[in-house]
Design a protein around this motif. Structure first.
Motif, PDB file in Angstrom:
ATOM      1  N   HIS A 150      17.983   1.067  -0.209  1.00 39.73           N
ATOM      2  CA  HIS A 150      17.221   1.616  -1.336  1.00 39.73           C
ATOM      3  C   HIS A 150      16.258   0.569  -1.851  1.00 39.73           C
ATOM      4  O   HIS A 150      16.591  -0.606  -1.951  1.00 39.73           O
ATOM      5  CB  HIS A 150      18.182   2.029  -2.459  1.00 39.73           C
ATOM      6  N   ARG A 151      15.036   1.005  -2.151  1.00 41.59           N
ATOM      7  CA  ARG A 151      14.063   0.106  -2.763  1.00 41.59           C
ATOM      8  C   ARG A 151      13.793   0.545  -4.199  1.00 41.59           C
ATOM      9  O   ARG A 151      13.557   1.732  -4.455  1.00 41.59           O
ATOM     10  CB  ARG A 151      12.749   0.097  -2.002  1.00 41.59           C
ATOM     11  N   ASP A 152      13.855  -0.402  -5.119  1.00 45.87           N
ATOM     12  CA  ASP A 152      13.553  -0.128  -6.513  1.00 45.87           C
ATOM     13  C   ASP A 152      12.141   0.443  -6.602  1.00 45.87           C
ATOM     14  O   ASP A 152      11.175  -0.204  -6.184  1.00 45.87           O
ATOM     15  CB  ASP A 152      13.650  -1.426  -7.319  1.00 45.87           C
ATOM     16  N   THR A 216      11.987  -9.803  -1.129  1.00 40.83           N
ATOM     17  CA  THR A 216      10.904  -8.868  -0.817  1.00 40.83           C
ATOM     18  C   THR A 216      11.436  -7.767   0.091  1.00 40.83           C
ATOM     19  O   THR A 216      11.998  -8.060   1.151  1.00 40.83           O
ATOM     20  CB  THR A 216       9.750  -9.594  -0.108  1.00 40.83           C
ATOM     21  N   PRO A 217      11.283  -6.496  -0.277  1.00 36.54           N
ATOM     22  CA  PRO A 217      11.781  -5.409   0.578  1.00 36.54           C
ATOM     23  C   PRO A 217      11.070  -5.403   1.932  1.00 36.54           C
ATOM     24  O   PRO A 217       9.839  -5.334   2.002  1.00 36.54           O
ATOM     25  CB  PRO A 217      11.440  -4.143  -0.229  1.00 36.54           C
ATOM     26  N   PHE A 218      11.863  -5.457   2.981  1.00 34.77           N
ATOM     27  CA  PHE A 218      11.269  -5.490   4.315  1.00 34.77           C
ATOM     28  C   PHE A 218      10.555  -4.181   4.657  1.00 34.77           C
ATOM     29  O   PHE A 218       9.613  -4.195   5.453  1.00 34.77           O
ATOM     30  CB  PHE A 218      12.343  -5.784   5.367  1.00 34.77           C
ATOM     31  N   ASP A 219      11.009  -3.060   4.097  1.00 31.54           N
ATOM     32  CA  ASP A 219      10.341  -1.806   4.422  1.00 31.54           C
ATOM     33  C   ASP A 219       8.919  -1.765   3.864  1.00 31.54           C
ATOM     34  O   ASP A 219       8.068  -1.045   4.385  1.00 31.54           O
ATOM     35  CB  ASP A 219      11.157  -0.609   3.934  1.00 31.54           C
TER      36      ASP A 219
END
Length: 325
Positions: A150-152, A216-219
């Protein structure tokens, strides 16, 4: 080793404490060693949610080390031995936990037998497009597709990171998980020999051509890269594939070798090199091949689109509905 044994002695009580009041227990590949017994003591169903194929099979050797194939019979025998040895390392603490929760002692062999007879359910959070389900697995061991983090929704990159990305051609990401300074310096030299900028995770480097990221979100990050150089962990591998960005695989431990070898088998990486054997010239050449040969991006985008379309959450929801009393 004493510190490891002490930690293992704390895992079972922690699982039992976390499961208080639950009517279903879902466990990871490591917490299953305790969670299976906690669920028995609490009288609730349990299941495993794994991100690597640890069940013995003739298709490949055990994942705990970078082992060559021993043939179908040998692979399966080695897999059974590895499973027994791993559980044996926990069993002093498992039987202490069972005693404290009112259960009689048991053995590794009895536990594995019961799990086979019960067809203890285990869902594996990776795609058959990358690693097909072994045909000799028992019922109850299934693949779902990759599970995505999940990404904020409120997350935003720092101004510095955004400025770096906007300030030149797409860079190459480098992250090795637990990296040593020596391997980081090799990677930076290879990036410069390849003539590319770098986004670094887990280590730092001087120079305007290198940028070290924090959380840092990789997606979000990966689609903005020209190529990826990473340790081939299950989650990082999945996110790189979904981003459609070519990769150079640099495995270091455990299942990383398995995923790296799967990338190579499918023509998704120009090279697989062990972290302990990392070489500046070889890494620089692999980076250039990943960027310059369009076939790597094309194949990665093809499999990335397929795994992104899989409904990997639905099998988990179906299992929860089936098991909940």
């Amino acid at each position: 080793m004493p510190a490891v044994r002490e930690l293992m002695g704390r895992v079972g009580p922690a699982v039992a404490d976390a499961a208080k009041g639950a009517d279903l227990l879902l466990t990871s590949v490591t917490s299953t060693h305790f969670g299976y017994h906690v669920a028995e003591a609490m009288g609730i169903p349990s299941a495993g949610l794994y991100v690597a194929p640890v069940e013995p099979t003739g298709d490949f050797p055990p994942l705990l080390a970078d082992l060559r194939s021993f043939g179908r019979w040998g692979n399966r025998a080695m897999g059974r031995l590895a499973a027994t040895q791993v559980q044996a390392g926990y069993f002093k603490h498992i039987n202490t936990l069972r005693r404290d929760m009112g259960l009689r002692p048991t053995t590794v062999r009895e536990t594995l037998r019961r799990q086979r007879e019960q067809q203890f359910p285990v869902l594996h959070g990776y795609s058959e497009r990358l690693a097909p389900r072994p045909a000799d697995w028992r019922p109850g061991l299934e693949l779902t597709g990759f599970w995505w983090p999940h990404r904020d929704p409120d997350w935003q990159p720092s101004r510095e990171l955004q400025a770096f990305l906007d300030g030149g051609p797409p860079p190459v990401f480098v992250g090795f998980g637990s990296v040593t300074a020596a391997r980081g310096s090799i990677a930076v030299e290879a990036l410069r020999n390849a003539g590319v900028r770098g986004v670094l995770s887990g280590f730092e480097a001087e120079g305007d051509d290198m940028f070290t990221i924090g959380d840092t979100p990789f997606d979000w990050l990966f689609p903005r890269m020209a190529a990826l150089v990473h340790h081939a962990g299950a989650g990082t591998t999945a996110l790189g594939l979904r981003a459609g960005v070519p990769v150079v695989a640099v495995p270091g431990i455990a299942d990383q070798f398995y995923w790296a070898n799967r990338l190579a088998a499918l023509g998704l990486t120009p090279d697989v090199m062990r972290q302990k054997q990392l070489d500046v010239d070889r890494l620089a050449k692999a980076i250039r091949r990943a960027i310059d040969d369009p076939s790597y991006r094309a194949r990665t985008q093809e499999i990335g689109a397929a795994i992104a379309a899989e409904d990997s959450a639905q099998p988990v929801l179906d299992l929860v509905r089936e098991l909940r009393p």
